[in-house]
Design an enzyme around this catalytic site. Structure first.
Site, PDB file in Angstrom:
ATOM      1  N   SER A   1       0.847  -1.189   0.000  1.00 30.39           N
ATOM      2  CA  SER A   1       0.000   0.000   0.000  1.00 30.39           C
ATOM      3  C   SER A   1       0.886   1.244   0.000  1.00 30.39           C
ATOM      4  O   SER A   1       1.611   1.505   0.964  1.00 30.39           O
ATOM      5  CB  SER A   1      -0.902   0.012   1.230  1.00 30.39           C
ATOM      6  OG  SER A   1      -1.513   1.278   1.313  1.00 30.39           O
TER       7      SER A   1
ATOM      8  N   HIS B   1      -0.815  -0.918  -4.501  1.00 32.79           N
ATOM      9  CA  HIS B   1      -2.138  -0.571  -3.985  1.00 32.79           C
ATOM     10  C   HIS B   1      -2.191   0.934  -3.722  1.00 32.79           C
ATOM     11  O   HIS B   1      -1.369   1.479  -2.990  1.00 32.79           O
ATOM     12  CB  HIS B   1      -2.406  -1.362  -2.704  1.00 32.79           C
ATOM     13  CG  HIS B   1      -3.781  -1.207  -2.144  1.00 32.79           C
ATOM     14  ND1 HIS B   1      -4.884  -1.856  -2.661  1.00 32.79           N
ATOM     15  CD2 HIS B   1      -4.247  -0.466  -1.105  1.00 32.79           C
ATOM     16  CE1 HIS B   1      -5.957  -1.541  -1.960  1.00 32.79           C
ATOM     17  NE2 HIS B   1      -5.609  -0.678  -1.007  1.00 32.79           N
TER      18      HIS B   1
ATOM     19  N   ASP C   1      -4.430   4.028  -2.351  1.00 34.33           N
ATOM     20  CA  ASP C   1      -5.592   4.349  -1.513  1.00 34.33           C
ATOM     21  C   ASP C   1      -6.088   5.757  -1.804  1.00 34.33           C
ATOM     22  O   ASP C   1      -5.428   6.747  -1.498  1.00 34.33           O
ATOM     23  CB  ASP C   1      -5.220   4.203  -0.031  1.00 34.33           C
ATOM     24  CG  ASP C   1      -5.124   2.742   0.368  1.00 34.33           C
ATOM     25  OD1 ASP C   1      -6.128   2.026   0.220  1.00 34.33           O
ATOM     26  OD2 ASP C   1      -4.029   2.317   0.796  1.00 34.33           O
TER      27      ASP C   1
ATOM     28  N   MET D   1      -8.704   8.490  -0.941  1.00 35.28           N
ATOM     29  CA  MET D   1      -9.621   8.874   0.147  1.00 35.28           C
ATOM     30  C   MET D   1     -10.062  10.316  -0.069  1.00 35.28           C
ATOM     31  O   MET D   1      -9.238  11.183  -0.366  1.00 35.28           O
ATOM     32  CB  MET D   1      -8.908   8.766   1.498  1.00 35.28           C
ATOM     33  CG  MET D   1      -8.314   7.390   1.772  1.00 35.28           C
ATOM     34  SD  MET D   1      -7.651   7.306   3.428  1.00 35.28           S
ATOM     35  CE  MET D   1      -6.844   5.699   3.393  1.00 35.28           C
TER      36      MET D   1
ATOM     37  N   HIS E   1      -8.004   1.672  -4.829  1.00 36.54           N
ATOM     38  CA  HIS E   1      -9.042   1.412  -3.821  1.00 36.54           C
ATOM     39  C   HIS E   1      -9.711   2.747  -3.515  1.00 36.54           C
ATOM     40  O   HIS E   1      -9.121   3.603  -2.867  1.00 36.54           O
ATOM     41  CB  HIS E   1      -8.354   0.801  -2.581  1.00 36.54           C
ATOM     42  CG  HIS E   1      -9.273   0.575  -1.427  1.00 36.54           C
ATOM     43  ND1 HIS E   1      -8.800   0.358  -0.151  1.00 36.54           N
ATOM     44  CD2 HIS E   1     -10.632   0.513  -1.344  1.00 36.54           C
ATOM     45  CE1 HIS E   1      -9.824   0.181   0.670  1.00 36.54           C
ATOM     46  NE2 HIS E   1     -10.940   0.282  -0.015  1.00 36.54           N
TER      47      HIS E   1
ATOM     48  N   MET F   1     -11.956   4.954  -1.683  1.00 35.67           N
ATOM     49  CA  MET F   1     -12.722   5.196  -0.453  1.00 35.67           C
ATOM     50  C   MET F   1     -13.337   6.585  -0.587  1.00 35.67           C
ATOM     51  O   MET F   1     -12.886   7.563   0.006  1.00 35.67           O
ATOM     52  CB  MET F   1     -11.795   5.084   0.761  1.00 35.67           C
ATOM     53  CG  MET F   1     -11.422   3.646   1.078  1.00 35.67           C
ATOM     54  SD  MET F   1      -9.960   3.506   2.095  1.00 35.67           S
ATOM     55  CE  MET F   1      -8.688   3.613   0.830  1.00 35.67           C
TER      56      MET F   1
ATOM     57  N   MET G   1     -12.211  -5.534   3.798  1.00 32.42           N
ATOM     58  CA  MET G   1     -11.458  -4.667   4.702  1.00 32.42           C
ATOM     59  C   MET G   1     -11.270  -5.384   6.035  1.00 32.42           C
ATOM     60  O   MET G   1     -12.234  -5.871   6.631  1.00 32.42           O
ATOM     61  CB  MET G   1     -12.202  -3.350   4.948  1.00 32.42           C
ATOM     62  CG  MET G   1     -12.188  -2.367   3.790  1.00 32.42           C
ATOM     63  SD  MET G   1     -10.561  -1.940   3.145  1.00 32.42           S
ATOM     64  CE  MET G   1      -9.750  -1.221   4.572  1.00 32.42           C
TER      65      MET G   1
ATOM     66  N   ASP H   1      -7.193  -6.263   3.188  1.00 36.00           N
ATOM     67  CA  ASP H   1      -6.540  -4.961   3.304  1.00 36.00           C
ATOM     68  C   ASP H   1      -6.681  -4.430   4.730  1.00 36.00           C
ATOM     69  O   ASP H   1      -7.794  -4.173   5.187  1.00 36.00           O
ATOM     70  CB  ASP H   1      -7.216  -4.001   2.306  1.00 36.00           C
ATOM     71  CG  ASP H   1      -6.590  -2.614   2.268  1.00 36.00           C
ATOM     72  OD1 ASP H   1      -5.558  -2.400   2.921  1.00 36.00           O
ATOM     73  OD2 ASP H   1      -7.157  -1.750   1.562  1.00 36.00           O
TER      74      ASP H   1
HETATM   75  C1  DX5 Z   1      -6.757   1.660   4.910  1.00 37.24           C
HETATM   76  C2  DX5 Z   1      -6.213   1.364   3.549  1.00 37.24           C
HETATM   77  C3  DX5 Z   1      -5.104   0.391   3.537  1.00 37.24           C
HETATM   78  C4  DX5 Z   1      -3.886   0.763   4.356  1.00 37.24           C
HETATM   79  C5  DX5 Z   1      -3.307  -0.527   4.861  1.00 37.24           C
HETATM   80  O1  DX5 Z   1      -7.941   2.386   4.766  1.00 37.24           O
HETATM   81  O2  DX5 Z   1      -7.231   0.865   2.702  1.00 37.24           O
HETATM   82  O3  DX5 Z   1      -4.729   0.053   2.200  1.00 37.24           O
HETATM   83  O4  DX5 Z   1      -2.912   1.467   3.667  1.00 37.24           O
HETATM   84  O5  DX5 Z   1      -2.237  -0.235   5.680  1.00 37.24           O
HETATM   85  P1  DX5 Z   1      -1.640  -1.278   6.722  1.00 37.24           P
HETATM   86  O6  DX5 Z   1      -1.138  -2.458   5.947  1.00 37.24           O
HETATM   87  O7  DX5 Z   1      -0.555  -0.509   7.394  1.00 37.24           O
HETATM   88  O8  DX5 Z   1      -2.743  -1.674   7.666  1.00 37.24           O
HETATM   89 ZN    ZN Z   2      -6.672   0.082   0.682  1.00 37.36          ZN
END
Ligand code: DX5
Ligand code: ZN
Length: 225
Positions: free
Chosen positions: A9, A34, A36, A38, A67, A69, A142, A176
């Protein structure tokens, strides 16, 4: 047999050096990157959008596993397709009314559609998206509340993974949140094959070693299942 995919990630990377961090992860054996996304609304954190994906795409050919969010995923399909995203995974909690349109548009843009569930969302909610004419191609379970890296893995989410693997033997199932050397065996034996790992990879003195350990755990679980 589904392929193991290890996806560091990039949320845990040095965002100011994203291109070199991406290259470093690929050199360390990562299969996917990956990303993220947000929006500060669906989750209480704000990260990156299509312009950053577009910039990163100029520096790497890697599979960008995005991903989303975000509250309104439909608005992101066109810009992410243009930017060069590879996978587009949106949340079921915000797409009850338009998932069919979303999947169709994501595929039309040449991306792989995935569906994600927050920890409180029952796994049954994704069945219709898998049992239709135009199904999603990945389910992301998740294993923490979305929003931040570095949280504790929720082992009780493995029931969802087991249910999905039993019902859909050839489905890509991604996990994840909180994945690393101490939790991977639980996820792998439940049937997850796509593994997102942020802090456990970026925080390790030897990220290549962690990536290889995660990969082997998935491979071993598949051999013994
Ligand atoms: C959280 C993200 C993850 C996050 C995971 O909302 O979707 O992808 O980066 O990080 P770790 O592996 O540190 O839990
Ligand atoms: Zn993620």
């Amino acid at each position: 047999m589904v392929q193991p995919k290890i996806a560091p990630s990039m949320l845990s990377s040095d965002f100011a050096n994203l291109a070199s961090e991406a290259e470093r992860m690929i050199r360390c054996g990562a299969d996917w990157l990956h990303m993220d996304i947000m929006d500060g609304h669906f989750v209480p954190n704000l990260t990156i959008g299509a312009p950053v994906i577009e910039s990163l795409r100029k520096h790497t050919k890697a599979y960008l596993d995005c991903h989303l969010m975000v509250t309104n995923p439909i608005d992101y399909v066109e810009p992410f397709g243009k930017a060069g995203a590879s996978g587009f995974t949106f949340h079921v909690e915000v797409s009850k009314d338009n998932w069919q349109e979303l999947v169709q548009k994501i595929k039309a843009k040449g991306m792989k559609p995935g569906i994600s569930l927050k920890p409180g969302t029952p796994v049954e909610e994704v069945f219709p998206l898998l049992e239709c004419e135009n199904p999603v191609e990945m389910v992301l379970i998740m294993t923490v509340e979305p929003g931040f890296g570095g949280q504790k893995f929720m082992p009780e989410m493995m029931d969802k993974v087991r249910v999905l693997r039993k019902k859909y033997p050839s489905l890509d199932i991604e996990v994840d949140g909180g994945l690393g050397p101490s939790t991977i065996d639980l996820a792998a034996s439940a049937g997850a094959n796509c593994i997102v790992a942020g802090s456990s990879v970026f925080g390790a003195p030897d990220p290549a070693h962690v990536i290889s350990l995660l990969y082997k755990s998935v491979e071993n679980a598949q051999k013994s299942s």
